[in-house]
Scaffold this motif. Structure first.
Motif, PDB file in Angstrom:
ATOM      1  N   THR A 104       0.940  -0.848  -0.293  1.00  0.00           N
ATOM      2  CA  THR A 104       0.112  -0.236  -0.292  1.00  0.00           C
ATOM      3  C   THR A 104       0.992   1.689  -0.222  1.00  0.00           C
ATOM      4  N   HIS A 105       0.225   2.151  -0.333  1.00  0.00           N
ATOM      5  CA  HIS A 105       0.797   3.673  -0.327  1.00  0.00           C
ATOM      6  C   HIS A 105       0.320   4.381   0.161  1.00  0.00           C
ATOM      7  N   SER A 106       0.579   5.610   0.802  1.00  0.00           N
ATOM      8  CA  SER A 106      -0.434   6.994   1.690  1.00  0.00           C
ATOM      9  C   SER A 106       0.999   7.823   1.295  1.00  0.00           C
ATOM     10  N   GLN A 107      -0.489   8.588   2.015  1.00  0.00           N
ATOM     11  CA  GLN A 107       0.442  10.675   1.878  1.00  0.00           C
ATOM     12  C   GLN A 107       0.896  10.157   3.073  1.00  0.00           C
ATOM     13  N   GLY A 108       0.440  10.455   4.293  1.00  0.00           N
ATOM     14  CA  GLY A 108       0.681  10.205   5.770  1.00  0.00           C
ATOM     15  C   GLY A 108       2.265   9.486   5.954  1.00  0.00           C
ATOM     16  N   LEU A 109       2.648   9.735   7.178  1.00  0.00           N
ATOM     17  CA  LEU A 109       3.938   9.044   7.290  1.00  0.00           C
ATOM     18  C   LEU A 109       3.302   7.531   7.997  1.00  0.00           C
ATOM     19  N   SER A 110       1.713   7.616   8.858  1.00  0.00           N
ATOM     20  CA  SER A 110       1.392   6.438   9.222  1.00  0.00           C
ATOM     21  C   SER A 110       0.311   6.099   8.229  1.00  0.00           C
ATOM     22  N   LEU A 153       4.060  -6.777   7.796  1.00  0.00           N
ATOM     23  CA  LEU A 153       3.089  -7.864   6.913  1.00  0.00           C
ATOM     24  C   LEU A 153       2.708  -7.372   5.465  1.00  0.00           C
ATOM     25  N   GLY A 154       3.403  -6.321   4.934  1.00  0.00           N
ATOM     26  CA  GLY A 154       3.251  -6.191   3.331  1.00  0.00           C
ATOM     27  C   GLY A 154       4.568  -5.046   3.284  1.00  0.00           C
ATOM     28  N   LEU A 155       4.445  -4.472   1.795  1.00  0.00           N
ATOM     29  CA  LEU A 155       5.067  -3.097   1.777  1.00  0.00           C
ATOM     30  C   LEU A 155       4.117  -1.494   2.335  1.00  0.00           C
ATOM     31  N   MET A 156       4.880  -1.043   2.443  1.00  0.00           N
ATOM     32  CA  MET A 156       4.741   0.452   3.367  1.00  0.00           C
ATOM     33  C   MET A 156       5.496   1.058   1.983  1.00  0.00           C
ATOM     34  N   ALA A 157       4.528   2.348   2.004  1.00  0.00           N
ATOM     35  CA  ALA A 157       5.547   3.321   1.162  1.00  0.00           C
ATOM     36  C   ALA A 157       4.602   4.420   1.009  1.00  0.00           C
ATOM     37  N   GLN A 158       4.973   5.614   1.303  1.00  0.00           N
ATOM     38  CA  GLN A 158       4.418   6.947   1.635  1.00  0.00           C
ATOM     39  C   GLN A 158       5.710   8.181   0.456  1.00  0.00           C
ATOM     40  N   SER A 159       4.339   8.897  -0.262  1.00  0.00           N
ATOM     41  CA  SER A 159       4.978   9.912  -0.378  1.00  0.00           C
ATOM     42  C   SER A 159       3.833  11.692  -0.012  1.00  0.00           C
ATOM     43  N   GLU A 160       4.370  12.776  -0.855  1.00  0.00           N
ATOM     44  CA  GLU A 160       4.020  14.297  -0.491  1.00  0.00           C
ATOM     45  C   GLU A 160       2.496  14.088  -1.461  1.00  0.00           C
ATOM     46  N   ALA A 161       1.858  15.044  -1.713  1.00  0.00           N
ATOM     47  CA  ALA A 161       1.118  14.403  -3.162  1.00  0.00           C
ATOM     48  C   ALA A 161       1.650  15.314  -4.139  1.00  0.00           C
ATOM     49  N   ASP A 162       2.197  16.177  -3.853  1.00  0.00           N
ATOM     50  CA  ASP A 162       2.550  17.270  -4.365  1.00  0.00           C
ATOM     51  C   ASP A 162       4.184  16.296  -5.439  1.00  0.00           C
ATOM     52  N   GLN A 163       4.723  15.359  -4.781  1.00  0.00           N
ATOM     53  CA  GLN A 163       5.687  14.569  -5.216  1.00  0.00           C
ATOM     54  C   GLN A 163       5.842  13.587  -6.586  1.00  0.00           C
ATOM     55  N   ILE A 164       6.529  13.285  -7.889  1.00  0.00           N
ATOM     56  CA  ILE A 164       6.114  12.360  -8.348  1.00  0.00           C
ATOM     57  C   ILE A 164       6.827  11.372  -8.634  1.00  0.00           C
ATOM     58  N   ASN A 165       7.461  11.264  -8.009  1.00  0.00           N
ATOM     59  CA  ASN A 165       8.402  10.366  -7.941  1.00  0.00           C
ATOM     60  C   ASN A 165       8.818   9.331  -6.765  1.00  0.00           C
ATOM     61  N   ILE A 166       8.833   8.255  -6.153  1.00  0.00           N
ATOM     62  CA  ILE A 166       8.085   7.667  -4.607  1.00  0.00           C
ATOM     63  C   ILE A 166      10.254   7.610  -4.565  1.00  0.00           C
TER      64      ILE A 166
END
Ligand SMILES: Cc1cc2nc3c(=O)[nH]c(=O)nc-3n(C[C@H](O)[C@H](O)[C@H](O)COP(=O)(O)O)c2cc1C
Length: 191
Positions: A104-110, A153-166
Protein backbone atom coordinates in the motif's frame (compact mmCIF):
# COMPACT_ATOMS: atom_id res chain seq x y z
CA UNK A 1 8.70 -20.89 -15.17
CA UNK A 2 6.71 -19.34 -12.30
CA UNK A 3 4.08 -16.64 -12.81
CA UNK A 4 3.55 -13.74 -10.44
CA UNK A 5 0.53 -11.48 -10.96
CA UNK A 6 0.46 -8.01 -9.41
CA UNK A 7 -3.07 -6.64 -9.25
CA UNK A 8 -3.48 -3.07 -8.01
CA UNK A 9 -5.36 0.19 -8.18
CA UNK A 10 -3.54 3.49 -8.54
CA UNK A 11 -5.15 6.85 -9.25
CA UNK A 12 -2.03 9.03 -9.32
CA UNK A 13 0.71 6.52 -10.16
CA UNK A 14 2.50 6.10 -6.81
CA UNK A 15 1.04 2.67 -6.05
CA UNK A 16 1.82 1.79 -9.66
CA UNK A 17 5.51 2.66 -9.09
CA UNK A 18 5.54 0.15 -6.22
CA UNK A 19 3.95 -2.46 -8.51
CA UNK A 20 6.67 -1.80 -11.11
CA UNK A 21 9.39 -2.18 -8.46
CA UNK A 22 7.92 -5.47 -7.25
CA UNK A 23 7.75 -6.74 -10.84
CA UNK A 24 11.37 -5.75 -11.48
CA UNK A 25 12.53 -7.55 -8.35
CA UNK A 26 10.49 -10.65 -9.21
CA UNK A 27 11.86 -10.76 -12.77
CA UNK A 28 15.42 -10.58 -11.45
CA UNK A 29 14.91 -14.13 -10.15
CA UNK A 30 15.55 -16.64 -12.97
CA UNK A 31 12.54 -18.46 -14.43
CA UNK A 32 10.06 -15.86 -13.17
CA UNK A 33 7.39 -13.96 -15.12
CA UNK A 34 5.61 -10.96 -13.60
CA UNK A 35 2.42 -9.49 -15.03
CA UNK A 36 1.01 -6.10 -14.00
CA UNK A 37 -2.79 -5.89 -13.78
CA UNK A 38 -4.13 -2.41 -13.03
CA UNK A 39 -7.74 -1.90 -11.95
CA UNK A 40 -9.01 0.58 -14.54
CA UNK A 41 -11.97 2.94 -14.36
CA UNK A 42 -13.24 1.35 -17.60
CA UNK A 43 -13.63 -1.99 -15.72
CA UNK A 44 -16.62 -0.59 -13.77
CA UNK A 45 -20.32 -0.68 -14.59
CA UNK A 46 -23.05 0.24 -12.07
CA UNK A 47 -20.41 0.30 -9.34
CA UNK A 48 -19.31 -3.28 -10.04
CA UNK A 49 -15.86 -4.32 -11.26
CA UNK A 50 -15.51 -6.85 -14.08
CA UNK A 51 -12.52 -7.79 -16.22
CA UNK A 52 -12.38 -11.41 -17.43
CA UNK A 53 -8.83 -11.05 -18.78
CA UNK A 54 -7.53 -9.94 -15.39
CA UNK A 55 -9.26 -12.88 -13.72
CA UNK A 56 -7.77 -15.29 -16.29
CA UNK A 57 -4.30 -13.91 -15.51
CA UNK A 58 -4.88 -14.32 -11.78
CA UNK A 59 -6.11 -17.88 -12.28
CA UNK A 60 -2.86 -18.70 -14.11
CA UNK A 61 -0.61 -17.13 -11.47
CA UNK A 62 1.41 -19.07 -8.89
CA UNK A 63 1.45 -15.98 -6.64
CA UNK A 64 -0.82 -12.93 -6.50
CA UNK A 65 0.39 -9.60 -5.09
CA UNK A 66 -2.45 -7.26 -4.10
CA UNK A 67 -1.93 -3.46 -3.96
CA UNK A 68 -4.11 -0.50 -3.06
CA UNK A 69 -3.54 3.08 -1.99
CA UNK A 70 -4.80 3.80 1.52
CA UNK A 71 -8.02 5.81 1.38
CA UNK A 72 -9.71 6.94 4.60
CA UNK A 73 -7.57 4.47 6.56
CA UNK A 74 -8.36 1.43 4.44
CA UNK A 75 -8.67 -0.06 0.97
CA UNK A 76 -9.59 2.21 -1.92
CA UNK A 77 -13.20 1.55 -2.97
CA UNK A 78 -12.02 0.60 -6.47
CA UNK A 79 -9.82 -2.16 -5.07
CA UNK A 80 -12.52 -3.33 -2.68
CA UNK A 81 -14.87 -3.61 -5.66
CA UNK A 82 -12.34 -5.93 -7.31
CA UNK A 83 -12.05 -7.99 -4.10
CA UNK A 84 -15.83 -8.26 -3.86
CA UNK A 85 -16.07 -9.29 -7.51
CA UNK A 86 -13.87 -12.30 -6.63
CA UNK A 87 -16.53 -13.72 -4.27
CA UNK A 88 -17.35 -16.54 -6.69
CA UNK A 89 -13.68 -17.54 -6.77
CA UNK A 90 -13.72 -17.58 -2.96
CA UNK A 91 -16.79 -19.85 -3.04
CA UNK A 92 -14.91 -22.34 -5.25
CA UNK A 93 -11.67 -21.78 -3.26
CA UNK A 94 -10.03 -21.58 -6.70
CA UNK A 95 -6.97 -19.69 -5.43
CA UNK A 96 -6.41 -22.01 -2.47
CA UNK A 97 -2.68 -22.55 -1.78
CA UNK A 98 -1.50 -19.86 -4.19
CA UNK A 99 0.99 -17.52 -2.55
CA UNK A 100 -0.14 -13.98 -1.73
CA UNK A 101 1.39 -10.69 -0.62
CA UNK A 102 0.30 -7.06 -0.31
CA UNK A 103 1.40 -3.45 -0.61
CA UNK A 104 0.00 0.00 0.00
CA UNK A 105 0.93 3.64 -0.48
CA UNK A 106 -0.36 6.75 1.26
CA UNK A 107 0.44 10.37 1.96
CA UNK A 108 0.68 10.26 5.76
CA UNK A 109 3.70 8.67 7.42
CA UNK A 110 1.25 6.38 9.16
CA UNK A 111 -2.04 7.30 7.49
CA UNK A 112 -3.39 4.02 8.93
CA UNK A 113 -1.72 1.97 6.20
CA UNK A 114 -1.60 -1.10 8.47
CA UNK A 115 -5.38 -1.37 8.21
CA UNK A 116 -5.08 -1.56 4.42
CA UNK A 117 -2.49 -4.33 4.59
CA UNK A 118 -4.70 -6.18 7.07
CA UNK A 119 -7.60 -5.89 4.62
CA UNK A 120 -5.45 -7.37 1.87
CA UNK A 121 -4.17 -10.17 4.12
CA UNK A 122 -7.63 -11.08 5.40
CA UNK A 123 -8.88 -11.27 1.82
CA UNK A 124 -6.02 -13.64 1.00
CA UNK A 125 -6.84 -15.74 4.10
CA UNK A 126 -10.48 -16.02 2.99
CA UNK A 127 -9.15 -17.45 -0.28
CA UNK A 128 -6.96 -19.91 1.75
CA UNK A 129 -3.82 -18.45 0.22
CA UNK A 130 -0.34 -18.48 1.79
CA UNK A 131 0.78 -14.99 2.92
CA UNK A 132 4.33 -13.71 2.41
CA UNK A 133 5.61 -11.05 4.84
CA UNK A 134 7.84 -8.16 3.78
CA UNK A 135 10.90 -9.96 5.07
CA UNK A 136 13.30 -7.23 6.08
CA UNK A 137 13.83 -5.07 9.15
CA UNK A 138 14.11 -1.29 8.73
CA UNK A 139 17.54 -0.06 7.67
CA UNK A 140 16.63 3.37 9.12
CA UNK A 141 13.91 5.98 8.74
CA UNK A 142 15.42 8.29 6.10
CA UNK A 143 14.01 8.47 2.57
CA UNK A 144 16.78 6.28 1.13
CA UNK A 145 16.42 3.50 3.70
CA UNK A 146 14.97 0.04 3.10
CA UNK A 147 11.64 -0.50 4.91
CA UNK A 148 11.93 3.02 6.38
CA UNK A 149 8.34 2.89 7.70
CA UNK A 150 8.99 -0.33 9.66
CA UNK A 151 6.34 -2.54 8.08
CA UNK A 152 6.24 -6.32 8.35
CA UNK A 153 2.87 -7.59 7.12
CA UNK A 154 3.58 -6.21 3.66
CA UNK A 155 5.10 -3.25 1.83
CA UNK A 156 4.25 0.29 2.91
CA UNK A 157 5.38 3.43 1.09
CA UNK A 158 4.67 7.14 1.47
CA UNK A 159 4.91 10.21 -0.74
CA UNK A 160 3.80 13.81 -0.49
CA UNK A 161 0.83 14.81 -2.66
CA UNK A 162 3.01 16.94 -4.95
CA UNK A 163 5.78 14.35 -5.23
CA UNK A 164 5.94 12.61 -8.61
CA UNK A 165 8.50 9.87 -7.94
CA UNK A 166 8.40 7.67 -4.87
CA UNK A 167 11.37 7.76 -2.48
CA UNK A 168 14.45 5.69 -3.36
CA UNK A 169 14.16 3.62 -0.18
CA UNK A 170 10.56 2.68 -1.00
CA UNK A 171 11.51 1.73 -4.57
CA UNK A 172 14.40 -0.38 -3.29
CA UNK A 173 12.15 -2.06 -0.72
CA UNK A 174 9.63 -2.88 -3.48
CA UNK A 175 12.35 -4.60 -5.54
CA UNK A 176 13.55 -6.64 -2.56
CA UNK A 177 9.94 -7.60 -1.83
CA UNK A 178 9.47 -8.74 -5.44
CA UNK A 179 12.60 -10.89 -5.19
CA UNK A 180 11.38 -12.43 -1.95
CA UNK A 181 7.99 -13.20 -3.46
CA UNK A 182 9.65 -14.84 -6.47
CA UNK A 183 12.02 -16.87 -4.25
CA UNK A 184 9.11 -18.01 -2.08
CA UNK A 185 7.09 -18.94 -5.17
CA UNK A 186 9.87 -21.17 -6.48
CA UNK A 187 10.31 -22.82 -3.08
CA UNK A 188 6.57 -23.36 -2.48
CA UNK A 189 6.01 -24.83 -5.94
CA UNK A 190 9.00 -27.18 -5.96
CA UNK A 191 8.25 -30.29 -8.05
C1 LIG B 1 -10.31 9.70 -0.79
C2 LIG B 1 -8.90 9.70 -0.30
C3 LIG B 1 -8.64 9.28 0.97
C4 LIG B 1 -7.32 9.27 1.45
N1 LIG B 1 -7.08 8.82 2.71
C5 LIG B 1 -5.81 8.74 3.16
C6 LIG B 1 -5.55 8.22 4.44
O1 LIG B 1 -6.43 7.76 5.16
N2 LIG B 1 -4.26 8.20 4.87
C7 LIG B 1 -3.24 8.72 4.12
O2 LIG B 1 -2.10 8.70 4.57
N3 LIG B 1 -3.46 9.18 2.86
C8 LIG B 1 -4.72 9.19 2.37
N4 LIG B 1 -4.96 9.65 1.11
C9 LIG B 1 -3.82 9.92 0.22
C10 LIG B 1 -3.61 8.70 -0.68
O3 LIG B 1 -3.22 7.58 0.08
C11 LIG B 1 -2.59 8.98 -1.77
O4 LIG B 1 -3.13 9.98 -2.59
C12 LIG B 1 -2.35 7.71 -2.59
O5 LIG B 1 -1.63 6.78 -1.86
C13 LIG B 1 -1.60 8.04 -3.84
O6 LIG B 1 -1.43 6.82 -4.53
P1 LIG B 1 -1.67 6.73 -6.08
O7 LIG B 1 -0.80 7.82 -6.69
O8 LIG B 1 -1.23 5.38 -6.46
O9 LIG B 1 -3.11 6.97 -6.37
C14 LIG B 1 -6.26 9.68 0.62
C15 LIG B 1 -6.54 10.12 -0.68
C16 LIG B 1 -7.84 10.11 -1.14
C17 LIG B 1 -8.11 10.55 -2.57
Amino acid sequence: MKNIAIVYFSAGGHTQQLALGIAEGARSVPQTNAVLLRIENSDFRDGRWKNDETIANLDRADAIVFGSPTYMGGLAAQFKAFIDACGGIWYEQRWKNKLAAGFTHSQGLSGDKLNTLEGLAINAMQHSMIWISLGTRPEGSQHQHINRLGSYLGLMAQSEADQINIHDGDRHTAKLFGQRIADATHRWNKP
